[in-house]
Design a protein around this motif. Structure first.
Motif, mmCIF file in Angstrom:
data_model
loop_
_atom_site.group_PDB
_atom_site.id
_atom_site.type_symbol
_atom_site.label_atom_id
_atom_site.label_comp_id
_atom_site.label_asym_id
_atom_site.label_seq_id
_atom_site.Cartn_x
_atom_site.Cartn_y
_atom_site.Cartn_z
ATOM 1 N N LEU A 44 -63.768 6.634 63.386
ATOM 2 C CA LEU A 44 -63.783 6.484 64.843
ATOM 3 C C LEU A 44 -62.388 6.613 65.430
ATOM 4 C CD1 LEU A 44 -66.362 3.567 65.197
ATOM 5 C CD2 LEU A 44 -66.680 5.961 65.849
ATOM 6 N N THR A 45 -61.392 6.118 64.703
ATOM 7 C CA THR A 45 -60.009 6.253 65.177
ATOM 8 C C THR A 45 -59.596 7.721 65.245
ATOM 9 O OG1 THR A 45 -59.434 4.108 64.223
ATOM 10 C CG2 THR A 45 -57.621 5.589 64.761
ATOM 11 N N GLU A 46 -59.955 8.486 64.196
ATOM 12 C CA GLU A 46 -59.611 9.920 64.173
ATOM 13 C C GLU A 46 -60.399 10.686 65.237
ATOM 14 O OE1 GLU A 46 -57.157 11.470 62.086
ATOM 15 O OE2 GLU A 46 -56.731 9.323 62.212
ATOM 16 N N VAL A 47 -61.659 10.301 65.426
ATOM 17 C CA VAL A 47 -62.462 10.927 66.476
ATOM 18 C C VAL A 47 -61.818 10.682 67.839
ATOM 19 C CG1 VAL A 47 -64.655 10.709 67.734
ATOM 20 C CG2 VAL A 47 -64.659 10.931 65.240
ATOM 21 N N ASP A 48 -61.353 9.467 68.051
ATOM 22 C CA ASP A 48 -60.704 9.129 69.311
ATOM 23 C C ASP A 48 -59.416 9.929 69.503
ATOM 24 O OD1 ASP A 48 -60.773 7.614 71.686
ATOM 25 O OD2 ASP A 48 -59.280 6.224 70.884
ATOM 26 N N ASN A 63 -55.759 16.944 59.507
ATOM 27 C CA ASN A 63 -56.446 15.661 59.338
ATOM 28 C C ASN A 63 -57.707 15.720 58.479
ATOM 29 O OD1 ASN A 63 -54.976 13.698 61.361
ATOM 30 N ND2 ASN A 63 -55.222 15.647 62.447
ATOM 31 N N ASN A 64 -58.067 16.902 57.982
ATOM 32 C CA ASN A 64 -59.230 16.978 57.097
ATOM 33 C C ASN A 64 -58.949 16.213 55.801
ATOM 34 O OD1 ASN A 64 -61.074 18.404 58.624
ATOM 35 N ND2 ASN A 64 -60.412 20.404 57.868
ATOM 36 N N THR A 65 -59.927 15.448 55.361
ATOM 37 C CA THR A 65 -59.842 14.765 54.075
ATOM 38 C C THR A 65 -61.117 15.038 53.295
ATOM 39 O OG1 THR A 65 -60.850 12.715 54.881
ATOM 40 C CG2 THR A 65 -58.456 12.922 55.123
ATOM 41 N N GLU A 66 -61.157 14.514 52.076
ATOM 42 C CA GLU A 66 -62.343 14.733 51.247
ATOM 43 C C GLU A 66 -63.569 14.073 51.865
ATOM 44 O OE1 GLU A 66 -63.860 13.876 46.666
ATOM 45 O OE2 GLU A 66 -61.738 13.656 47.195
ATOM 46 N N ASP A 67 -63.404 12.939 52.538
ATOM 47 C CA ASP A 67 -64.539 12.212 53.103
ATOM 48 C C ASP A 67 -64.746 12.467 54.595
ATOM 49 O OD1 ASP A 67 -65.110 11.014 50.677
ATOM 50 O OD2 ASP A 67 -63.755 9.320 51.059
ATOM 51 N N ARG A 68 -63.854 13.214 55.191
ATOM 52 C CA ARG A 68 -63.973 13.422 56.631
ATOM 53 C C ARG A 68 -63.457 14.814 56.970
ATOM 54 N NH1 ARG A 68 -61.935 9.088 57.903
ATOM 55 N NH2 ARG A 68 -59.757 9.749 57.908
#
Length: 822
Positions: A513-517, A613-618
């Motif tokens: 949610l923080t990254e989405v924001d 900001n791409n990660t393995e889980d997001r």
């Protein structure tokens, strides 16, 4: 006069008894010794394909406009089911003629319109939004916690009390600017469309648009109408284009009529003129019949293909008619004249048509279904011309011949052109381009034009350059509707969406949610973005609501328990930012417009954020929403433009090399085409036409038609040169035969498409200007640059033959090459 070396002599034969019917190639004998079977076969095929036209449909599909293998489009299609109506959609604004929306008469009309729209075929009903649909809800923080419900009160009865409740609910739901106009005089119905109906068939945009127009006619026309209705969206745009295409048939008819009069003015022979036009129309009938048999439809952007097939047919037919007319003028029997013309022009015609087929087929490399279908239908049409124009026209002319007066006039005109200081001053002037001084002027002038055109073409933008629909005129009903909606609502219909993909349940984590924001904030800083919304905004609002609406709590708490409670609230209120598995949530950016520059800015920003900001889980996946799809399509169009032209020219050059057997001749044939392509892109810049799916094929199609001019003129010139003539004499001879017809065809085709300028469909008007320009410039390039370039590159073709003649009979002056006829 000596017969040219390596040039078969075609004698004047007046009586068929003096002609050997077994002469010529095997193909020629098979055709002309079985003429009646050929004619009967063509008649039966024409009747058969004409009968198929009863099933011909004009349709459009949102899916066909998408580049299927493009990364961003794959992301959208893979997750489309989870995006809840964020694909193809229509927006309908209903305006109160008197007062605002808070009156019983308006609301009664809105309810009826809403219900009729709801049951239309193709509507994705669960996600249709308006102040009358249950999916649009309000929430409020009270001392007892959250409360809410649908915006339309459950007990609505049009009384002042219930209307006042509706007014309060609209404010609570925060839909002013999106579903309700800023001035409260209109409200919006957002109608998402399904990709296919229950039977798997795509939505019929023409039928849907017609149904909406019927609703508009019933509710918004007449003196007693209480509302005005405004409609925008891809489906409505396609519907308007399809309706406008009825007028295309009128312009097609004008093209046929103008071609008839121009060719008749040149030939003064009605029967041969009607035959050329008739065979070209037959080719169009065959093409459209085959399109139906293969299960395809025509769409608004492939409607120009039948005209191109007709145009190419007229080009080749006029060459055949001219050759037969000149032979008959010399006294040759019409059957023999037809066979002579077949021998002379079949290879050149076949090469030109194969170049057209290959040029069109190259469009298949572009992974956009609508362009692939256009390429297929164009290739089918040109393939049909190989039979109808290279075979049927000579066979038919062998029966009907041409007017004796017209044939005699044609021969006298040719003789006058070849006489010293005789003939039309225009042709005499063109022949002077074989001289060094004028050749240098022509080449330097072309280089200067090409350099200017190239610099201008660098300004060509990919995508739309206007806020509305550039396919329609600014004063069209659709663009006026778009202007009304844009000026009265705070949120536009242009939505760019980034999909945030996580493991199951991962969309509710604090980190996500923080990254989405952060992403929403980053996109909001881009010029052209009106506002952004996401699940983070929903959680922030609900968190503040848990604490009596205290703005200090309008944030994303790092306490996962608080977040989970708000996620449950979002699920209970059916939030569009949550899917069932909580593994996908979109971040929406509402754009001020869908201009190419706007899309490029937000796409680059979103792409950079995803890479960082791409990660393995997001993962941040681009791109959904109509603006996201447009941005991805622009990428494909930009990459395909140069690649497409490169492949087209490579294919044309290869076929020219096979035909001419000279790399220098290939340069002479292709350079005028390249110049026309460059100048056409410069013209697009000055006309304000962006490179997009609709316009991408046009330049390639122009190359396909333009190559015909050069192949006919240059192949005839080379034949004379290889018969022993110098360049100047060979070009003048070619100009008196095929060259005049090149000019005739260029003028004929330009006259046919220039009428499109008056079309109410701006796309068609723009294409009319572009095609007129390309027809004329390809013609001028062939008539001016071919002799100029030949002066420097093709002198050796004549010298080799002259040397061979000298070696063959060095002491025999009677064998000197003095010219001759093919």
């Amino acid at each position: 006069m000596a017969t040219p070396i390596n040039q078969p002599k075609m004698e004047v034969i007046r009586d068929l008894k003096d002609f050997d019917s077994q002469s010529g190639s095997l193909l020629e004998r098979m055709i002309f010794n079985n003429r009646l079977l050929i004619v009967l076969g063509c008649l039966l095929l024409t009747l058969f394909f004409g009968y198929q036209l009863r099933d011909l449909r004009i349709a459009a599909s949102y899916e066909k406009m998408l580049p299927q293998s493009q990364e961003y489009i794959r992301n959208f299609l893979d997750n489309r089911a989870e995006l809840r109506g964020m694909g193809d959609s229509i927006r309908i604004s209903v305006e109160a003629k008197d007062g605002d929306i808070f009156n019983p008469e308006y609301l009664a009309e809105l309810a009826k319109i809403n219900d009729e729209i709801f049951i239309l075929p193709g509507v994705d009903r669960p996600w249709m939004k308006s102040i009358f649909t249950p999916v649009v809800r309000w929430t409020e923080v009270t001392e007892e916690g959250f409360t809410g419900g649908p915006v339309l009160p459950n007990d609505y009865d049009a009384s002042p009390r219930s209307i006042n409740d509706l007014r309060i609910n609209i404010a609570r739901a925060d839909v002013v600017g999106s579903l309700v106009a800023l001035d409260y005089r209109s409200s919006m119905i957002i109608v998402p469309l399904m990709s296919a109906d229950a039977e798997g068939k795509p939505v019929d945009y023409e039928a849907l648009s017609r149904s909406i127009e019927e609703i508009r006619q019933r509710y918004a026309s007449g003196p007693d109408a209480k509302v005005n209705i405004y409609v925008i969206g891809f489906a409505k745009l396609m519907g308007d284009l399809i309706d406008g295409l009825i007028q295309v048939m009128m312009f097609f008819g004008l093209a046929v009529v103008s071609a008839f009069f121009i060719i008749l003015l040149y030939t003064r022979c009605i029967r041969s003129t009607l035959l050329v036009l008739g065979c070209s129309v037959i080719a169009v009938i065959w093409q459209l019949g085959l399109v139906v048999l293969f299960g395809y439809t025509l769409d608004p952007f492939s409607m120009l293909v039948p005209f191109l097939v007709f145009a190419i047919g007229v080009s080749h037919g006029a060459q055949k008619m001219n050759g037969i007319m000149q032979d008959i003028g010399r006294g040759t029997h019409r059957l023999v004249a037809a066979r002579y013309t077949f021998r002379r022009l079949f290879l050149a015609g076949m090469t030109a048509l194969l170049a057209d087929v290959v040029g069109f087929a190259v469009l298949m490399i572009i992974d956009i279904p609508v362009i692939r279908e256009l390429a297929l239908t164009a290739s089918i049409g040109v393939g049909v011309l190989i039979f109808t124009n290279l075979i049927l026209i000579p066979v038919m002319l062998s029966y009907i011949g041409v007017s004796p007066k017209a044939a005699d006039r044609s021969l006298k005109a040719e003789q006058a052109e070849l006489a010293p200081n005789g003939g039309n001053p225009i042709w005499a002037g063109l022949a002077r381009f074989t001289e060094r001084r004028l050749a240098v002027v022509a080449i330097l002038g072309s280089l200067a034009l090409g350099a200017w055109g190239f610099m201008e073409s660098l300004k060509l933008q990919v995508g739309d350059l206007d806020a509305g629909a550039p396919e329609l005129r600014p004063d069209s009903r659709y663009n006026l509707d778009n202007a009304f909606i844009t000026s009265n609502y705070a949120i536009s219909s242009d939505i760019f969406a980034v999909m945030v993909k996580t493991p199951t349940g991962g969309c509710s984590s604090y980190e996500t949610l923080t990254e989405v924001d952060r992403l929403g904030w980053t996109l909001a800083q881009v010029s052209g973005v009106q506002r952004t919304v996401s699940l983070a905004d929903t959680i922030r609002t609900y968190t503040a609501g848990m604490f009596e609406g205290n703005p200090k709590w309008a944030t994303i708490s790092d306490n996962q328990g608080i977040i989970d409670a708000q996620i449950n609230n979002a699920v209970s209120w059916n939030s569009e930012f949550l899917n069932t598995n909580c593994n996908l949530t979109p971040v929406l950016a509402y754009l001020a417009d869908h201009k190419a520059a706007t899309l490029e800015r937000i796409l680059n920003t979103a792409k950079q954020f995803a890479e960082e900001n791409n990660t393995e889980d997001r993962q941040f996946l681009l791109a959904a929403g109509n603006a996201g799809v447009d941005a991805a399509t622009n990428i494909v169009v930009k990459e395909a433009n140069r690649k497409m032209l490169l492949y087209v020219y490579a294919a044309v050059a290869l076929l020219c090399l096979i035909t001419f057997r000279s790399w220098r001749a290939v340069i002479v044939a292709v350079v005028p085409l390249i110049l026309t392509s460059i100048l056409a892109e410069a013209l697009m810049v000055h006309l304000g036409i962006g490179m997009k799916v609709a316009t991408l094929p046009v330049v390639a199609l122009g190359v396909g038609i333009g190559v015909d001019y050069g192949i006919y003129l240059l192949s005839t010139q080379l034949a004379f040169q290889r018969a022993g003539m110098p360049v100047a004499e060979a070009y003048r001879k070619a100009l008196s035969t095929t060259g005049k017809v090149v000019a005739l065809v260029g003028v004929t085709l330009a006259a046919g498409v220039i009428t499109w300028v008056w079309s109410p469909i701006k796309f068609q008007a723009d294409m009319g200007i572009l095609l007129t320009f390309m027809f004329v410039w390809n013609m001028l390039g062939a008539l001016i640059l071919i002799p100029a370039l030949s002066h420097f590159l093709l002198q050796g073709e004549s010298r080799r033959v002259q040397k061979a003649a000298a070696d063959y009979a060095p002491n025999n002056d009677n064998n000197a090459i003095a010219g001759g006829t093919i």
